[in-house]
Design an enzyme around this catalytic site. Structure first.
Site, PDB file in Angstrom:
ATOM      1  N   ALA A   1      32.737  38.372  36.528  1.00  0.00           N
ATOM      2  CA  ALA A   1      34.201  38.016  36.428  1.00  0.00           C
ATOM      3  C   ALA A   1      34.971  39.545  36.541  1.00  0.00           C
ATOM      4  CB  ALA A   1      34.184  37.798  35.018  1.00  0.00           C
ATOM      5  N   ASP A   2      36.047  39.383  37.330  1.00  0.00           N
ATOM      6  CA  ASP A   2      36.876  40.618  37.473  1.00  0.00           C
ATOM      7  C   ASP A   2      37.876  40.570  36.366  1.00  0.00           C
ATOM      8  OD1 ASP A   2      38.785  38.898  38.594  1.00  0.00           O
ATOM      9  OD2 ASP A   2      38.312  39.510  40.472  1.00  0.00           O
ATOM     10  N   SER A   3      38.872  41.553  36.388  1.00  0.00           N
ATOM     11  CA  SER A   3      39.918  41.448  35.335  1.00  0.00           C
ATOM     12  C   SER A   3      40.794  40.202  35.528  1.00  0.00           C
ATOM     13  CB  SER A   3      40.731  42.615  35.754  1.00  0.00           C
ATOM     14  OG  SER A   3      41.529  42.647  37.033  1.00  0.00           O
TER      15      SER A   3
ATOM     16  N   ASP B   1      39.851  37.333  36.292  1.00  0.00           N
ATOM     17  CA  ASP B   1      38.792  36.210  35.788  1.00  0.00           C
ATOM     18  C   ASP B   1      39.193  36.375  34.128  1.00  0.00           C
ATOM     19  OD1 ASP B   1      37.993  35.229  38.239  1.00  0.00           O
ATOM     20  OD2 ASP B   1      36.213  36.769  38.152  1.00  0.00           O
TER      21      ASP B   1
END
Lengths: 421, 83
Positions: free
Chosen positions: B37-39, B41
């Site tokens: 999960a990136d920022s 997400d």
């Protein structure tokens, strides 16, 4: 050397790169695979039904043609699917199906391109988020709104997922977009910019506001009591189009490489015409003048005799204006005696920017099967329409080529000439 | 609402928004390395919890949040502050 309408349109052109079609994929109200799509358009039974994607009660037009039984997670993982509007989900599914049919391409990714036509892109996402903003404020607006709503989202998604670094383009010419996408894709191959192109059209403009807007414009059939009788192209009782959604993709491939890799060649893109009425933002030009020029340009580009055209897959939206102007235009192009003319929109409704791509698939299936599907709901001839409208049952056709038309708001016209190669 | 109840909400939001298996949602799980999960997400994940739990989490509070456990502390704190 180019040929003209009056002289020299005698044979298929051999002076340039040929464009093969080696894959097709479709997600439509008439089916999500080629076999069910073909049997449904041949059966000529309308797929219009009360809306389930939106609440029909609040809307002036309470029905349309939706894609059923489509699960985006057959093509994307759960998280990827959540990050895409329905329009890109449908489009990606169709693109994957087309690529699968084309088989192992063995192409340099830098020589592989994507061209996608759409009218409006991720409208469902945009409308949902505007509502959220109005009700709950800026903090509830999704950080994914922009990449989900932008018209080019499907083109980007297909390029990313396939790892194709060649040209990736989006064409927005309203209801002509799907046909324009395929035509421009063919030109990328002809001009040498790409060896393989996934080209198609995508649309899901089924939102309360969009349906209200089309209804207020008077463009939609208002037969709320009998939805399956509403889309009736060329019939005297037609009263507007039925809104649909869907997507279709073709794999276009430089002919020699397709042959060399032993691909099954499904058809050939022979000619492409596109122009603009430059007349009115919605109404067709008087006498269908723009459409005449467009079809003539496509036939000239293909360099085929008029007598070789075994059917026309018309834009045939079921609006009073389009069908009258288009049939007049077809009649003019063919000097009064038209080839068999059909429109599958009686079954599928009008898929807006996806229409031309879905119809290109229908044309190729017609050519391969030697049958033109009848127009659904065609019962009463319109005295103003002088074209050989296929109705009742499918028409057998002999070997030849087909013309497929799409016309969009803005006056955009696009025509393809397709053959079996 | 106790910490376990808040954790249950975190788990279901992670499954729904991040598309991960519930068993992967442990307090030690790192958003970036373990949950992919990136920022953005993370923003969407927290938005889902704001909606479900009727809380507000200012974006600056998310700075430094790298694990599910840290997110749990943050969210549980907001829920407690509301009560």
């Amino acid at each position: 050397m180019s040929t003209t309408a009056t002289a020299g349109r005698t044979s298929l052109r051999t002076d340039r790169t040929r464009v093969a079609i080696t894959g097709m994929g479709v997600k439509s109200p008439a089916g999500n695979d080629l076999a069910s799509f073909w049997s449904n358009i041949l059966a000529a039974e309308s797929k219009a039904a009360p809306w389930t994607l939106v609440d029909p009660d609040a809307l002036p037009v309470k029905f349309g043609c939706e894609v059923k039984d489509f699960d985006p997670t057959e093509y994307l993982n759960v998280k990827e699917a959540r990050r895409q509007d329905r329009v890109a989900q449908l489009g990606f599914g169709a693109a994957v199906d087309a690529a699968k049919q084309a088989g192992e391409l063995g192409a340099d990714p830098a020589r592989c391109a994507v061209v996608v036509g759409t009218g409006v892109g991720g409208l469902i996402t945009l409308e949902t988020q505007i509502k959220l903003f109005a009700e709950k404020g800026a903090d509830r607006v999704s950080p994914f709104l922009v990449p989900m709503m932008m018209t080019n989202a499907t083109a980007g998604l297909v390029s990313i997922q396939f790892g194709w670094t060649g040209p990736s383009l989006c064409i927005t010419t309203a209801c002509a977009a799907g046909t324009n996408a395929i035509g421009e894709a063919g030109r990328l191959i002809r001009e040498g910019s790409a060896d393989v192109v996934l080209a198609g059209g995508v649309e899901t403009a089924i939102t309360p506001t969009a349906i209200s807007a089309f209804a207020r414009m008077g463009a939609l059939s208002a037969r709320n009591d009998e939805p399956t009788l509403a889309s009736r192209p060329f019939d005297a009782g037609r009263d507007g189009f039925v809104m649909g959604e869907g997507a279709a993709f073709l794999v276009l491939e430089e002919w020699d490489r397709a042959e060399a890799r032993g691909a099954t060649i499904l058809g050939e893109l022979l000619g492409y015409g596109r122009n603009c009425d430059a007349h009115h933002i919605m109404a067709p030009s008087p006498g269908g003048a723009g459409a005449v020029a467009c079809m003539t340009a496509a036939l000239d580009d293909a360099g085929v005799d008029l007598g070789r055209v075994n059917h026309v897959n018309a834009h045939g939206t079921s609006t009073p204006l389009n069908d009258a102007a288009e049939s007049e235009a077809i009649s003019k192009v063919f000097g009064g005696r038209t080839p068999p003319v059909t429109s599958i929109k009686g079954v599928t409704g009008h898929l807006i920017g996806a229409a031309g791509a879905v119809e290109a698939v229908a044309v190729l299936l017609s050519l391969r099967e030697g049958k033109v599907p009848p127009v659904a709901n065609y019962e009463t001839p319109d005295p103003e329409i002088h074209a050989d409208i296929v109705h009742g049952e499918a028409r057998d056709i002999s070997e030849g080529v087909a013309l497929s038309n799409s016309f969009g708001f803005g006056g955009h016209n696009a025509s393809l000439v397709l053959g079996l190669g | 609402m106790d910490r376990d109840a808040v954790f249950a909400h975190l788990k279901s939001a992670a499954v729904e928004v991040l598309g991960v298996e519930e068993s992967a949602v442990t307090e030690d799980a790192r958003f970036k390395d373990d949950l992919d999960a990136d920022s953005l997400d993370l923003v969407e994940f927290v938005m889902a919890l704001e909606e479900k739990l009727d809380i507000t989490v200012p974006e600056e509070d998310l700075e430094g949040v790298e694990t599910i456990g840290q997110a749990l502390d943050l969210i549980a704190g907001k829920v407690a502050a509301k009560a």
